[in-house]
Design a protein around this motif. Structure first.
Motif, PDB file in Angstrom:
ATOM      1  N   ASP A 170      31.097 -66.167  62.641  1.00 18.84           N
ATOM      2  CA  ASP A 170      30.818 -66.532  64.019  1.00 18.84           C
ATOM      3  C   ASP A 170      29.450 -66.094  64.555  1.00 18.84           C
ATOM      4  N   LYS A 171      28.660 -65.370  63.738  1.00 14.78           N
ATOM      5  CA  LYS A 171      27.342 -64.977  64.233  1.00 14.78           C
ATOM      6  C   LYS A 171      26.384 -64.687  63.080  1.00 14.78           C
TER       7      LYS A 171
ATOM      8  N   TYR B 261      19.947 -64.473  71.050  1.00 17.04           N
ATOM      9  CA  TYR B 261      18.769 -65.331  70.934  1.00 17.04           C
ATOM     10  C   TYR B 261      19.070 -66.803  71.119  1.00 17.04           C
ATOM     11  N   GLY B 262      20.312 -67.214  70.922  1.00 13.14           N
ATOM     12  CA  GLY B 262      20.682 -68.606  71.091  1.00 13.14           C
ATOM     13  C   GLY B 262      21.620 -69.053  69.988  1.00 13.14           C
ATOM     14  N   ASP B 263      21.935 -70.349  70.017  1.00 11.29           N
ATOM     15  CA  ASP B 263      22.827 -70.946  69.030  1.00 11.29           C
ATOM     16  C   ASP B 263      22.007 -71.745  68.020  1.00 11.29           C
ATOM     17  N   VAL B 264      22.476 -71.756  66.789  1.00 11.21           N
ATOM     18  CA  VAL B 264      21.841 -72.596  65.767  1.00 11.21           C
ATOM     19  C   VAL B 264      22.163 -74.043  66.123  1.00 11.21           C
ATOM     20  N   ILE B 265      21.121 -74.863  66.343  1.00  6.96           N
ATOM     21  CA  ILE B 265      21.349 -76.270  66.688  1.00  6.96           C
ATOM     22  C   ILE B 265      21.055 -77.206  65.523  1.00  6.96           C
ATOM     23  N   ASP B 266      20.309 -76.693  64.515  1.00  7.45           N
ATOM     24  CA  ASP B 266      19.997 -77.531  63.362  1.00  7.45           C
ATOM     25  C   ASP B 266      19.483 -76.646  62.232  1.00  7.45           C
ATOM     26  N   VAL B 267      19.531 -77.183  61.031  1.00 11.74           N
ATOM     27  CA  VAL B 267      18.913 -76.553  59.878  1.00 11.74           C
ATOM     28  C   VAL B 267      17.898 -77.546  59.338  1.00 11.74           C
TER      29      VAL B 267
ATOM     30  N   ILE C 242      25.493 -76.737  55.872  1.00 10.80           N
ATOM     31  CA  ILE C 242      24.777 -76.833  57.145  1.00 10.80           C
ATOM     32  C   ILE C 242      25.755 -76.878  58.307  1.00 10.80           C
ATOM     33  N   ASP C 243      26.839 -77.629  58.164  1.00 12.55           N
ATOM     34  CA  ASP C 243      27.822 -77.733  59.244  1.00 12.55           C
ATOM     35  C   ASP C 243      28.429 -76.383  59.594  1.00 12.55           C
ATOM     36  N   ASP C 244      28.492 -75.462  58.640  1.00 16.99           N
ATOM     37  CA  ASP C 244      29.033 -74.131  58.908  1.00 16.99           C
ATOM     38  C   ASP C 244      28.042 -73.256  59.662  1.00 16.99           C
ATOM     39  N   LEU C 245      26.751 -73.555  59.579  1.00 10.10           N
ATOM     40  CA  LEU C 245      25.726 -72.762  60.257  1.00 10.10           C
ATOM     41  C   LEU C 245      25.459 -73.246  61.679  1.00 10.10           C
ATOM     42  N   VAL C 246      25.504 -74.578  61.873  1.00  8.09           N
ATOM     43  CA  VAL C 246      25.233 -75.149  63.194  1.00  8.09           C
ATOM     44  C   VAL C 246      26.333 -74.691  64.157  1.00  8.09           C
TER      45      VAL C 246
ATOM     46  N   LEU D 145      16.192 -72.262  60.301  1.00  9.27           N
ATOM     47  CA  LEU D 145      17.174 -72.390  61.373  1.00  9.27           C
ATOM     48  C   LEU D 145      16.456 -72.727  62.672  1.00  9.27           C
ATOM     49  N   GLU D 146      16.953 -73.733  63.376  1.00  5.91           N
ATOM     50  CA  GLU D 146      16.448 -74.055  64.704  1.00  5.91           C
ATOM     51  C   GLU D 146      17.445 -73.482  65.699  1.00  5.91           C
TER      52      GLU D 146
END
Length: 169
Positions: free
Chosen positions: A157-158, A117-123, A101-105, A132-133
Motif C-alpha cells: 500500500d505504500k 509526496y503523492g500517489d503513483v499515477i503512471d510508470v 505496473i498496475d500494482d504500482l499505480v 514513477l510519476e
C-alpha cells in the motif's frame, strides 16, 4: 470488459502465406503471453474472439504466431487491426524485485520521515530504467527513478522514496 482482459498487443499484418500473424507486442512477458497452447483474445470492434496459440516466434522485434492451427493467409487476414488481449487473471510469474505496473499505480509515496509526496499515477518505461510519476493534488507531477537508490521500500500500500535533490538556482 475492462477488468476481464488486459491489452497485450495489436495484429499489425499477416506474415507469409501460411496463416501467420505479425503482432506488435505491448507485453513485458512475450514468452509467457504468446507461448504455444496459450489462450489469447482478439478484439474487433465490440466482438471478442478466443484463440489458441499454435506456433510462436519473435522476428525483428515483432511476435509472429499462428492461431487455432489456421495455416492459410485467407483465414487470418480478417484479424489485421485487432487488439490482442489476455485474461486479466492470468498473471505471469514474477522474479524477486519485479512488479506489475498496475500494482504500482495508485500507491501512496512517503519519504523516510513519513512526509506524503503523492500517489503513483503512471510508470514511464524507458530503456535504462523505469520512472514513477507521482502526483499530489494540483501540484506538478514529480518523477522518481524506479531504482534502489530512490526506492527505499515498497509494500502493498505504500512506497518509501528518497526524493530527488532539487537545485533552485
Amino acid at each position: 470488459m475492462k477488468n476481464d482482459y488486459i491489452e497485450i498487443g495489436k495484429v499489425v499484418n499477416t506474415f507469409g502465406i501460411k496463416g501467420e500473424l505479425k503482432i506488435q507486442s505491448e507485453s513485458d512477458f512475450i514468452d509467457y503471453r504468446f507461448a504455444v497452447g496459450k489462450i489469447i483474445y482478439f478484439k474487433m470492434g465490440r466482438i471478442i474472439k478466443e484463440f489458441k496459440v499454435s506456433s510462436y516466434r519473435v522476428l525483428k522485434g515483432n511476435v509472429v504466431i499462428t492461431i487455432n492451427d489456421q495455416k492459410d493467409i485467407n483465414l487470418v487476414e480478417q484479424y489485421i487491426g485487432s487488439t490482442v488481449l489476455a485474461d486479466a487473471s492470468d498473471i505471469p510469474p514474477l522474479e524477486e524485485g519485479e512488479f506489475l505496473i498496475d500494482d504500482l499505480v495508485g500507491l501512496k509515496t512517503y519519504d523516510e520521515q513519513g512526509n506524503y509526496y503523492g500517489d503513483v499515477i503512471d510508470v514511464i518505461i524507458i530503456p535504462n530504467q523505469d520512472i514513477l510519476e507521482i502526483k499530489k493534488g494540483n501540484e506538478r507531477p514529480m518523477l522518481i527513478p524506479f531504482v534502489d537508490e530512490y526506492i527505499l521500500s515498497l509494500d502493498d500500500d505504500k512506497i518509501i522514496i528518497k526524493p530527488l535533490e532539487v537545485d533552485h538556482d
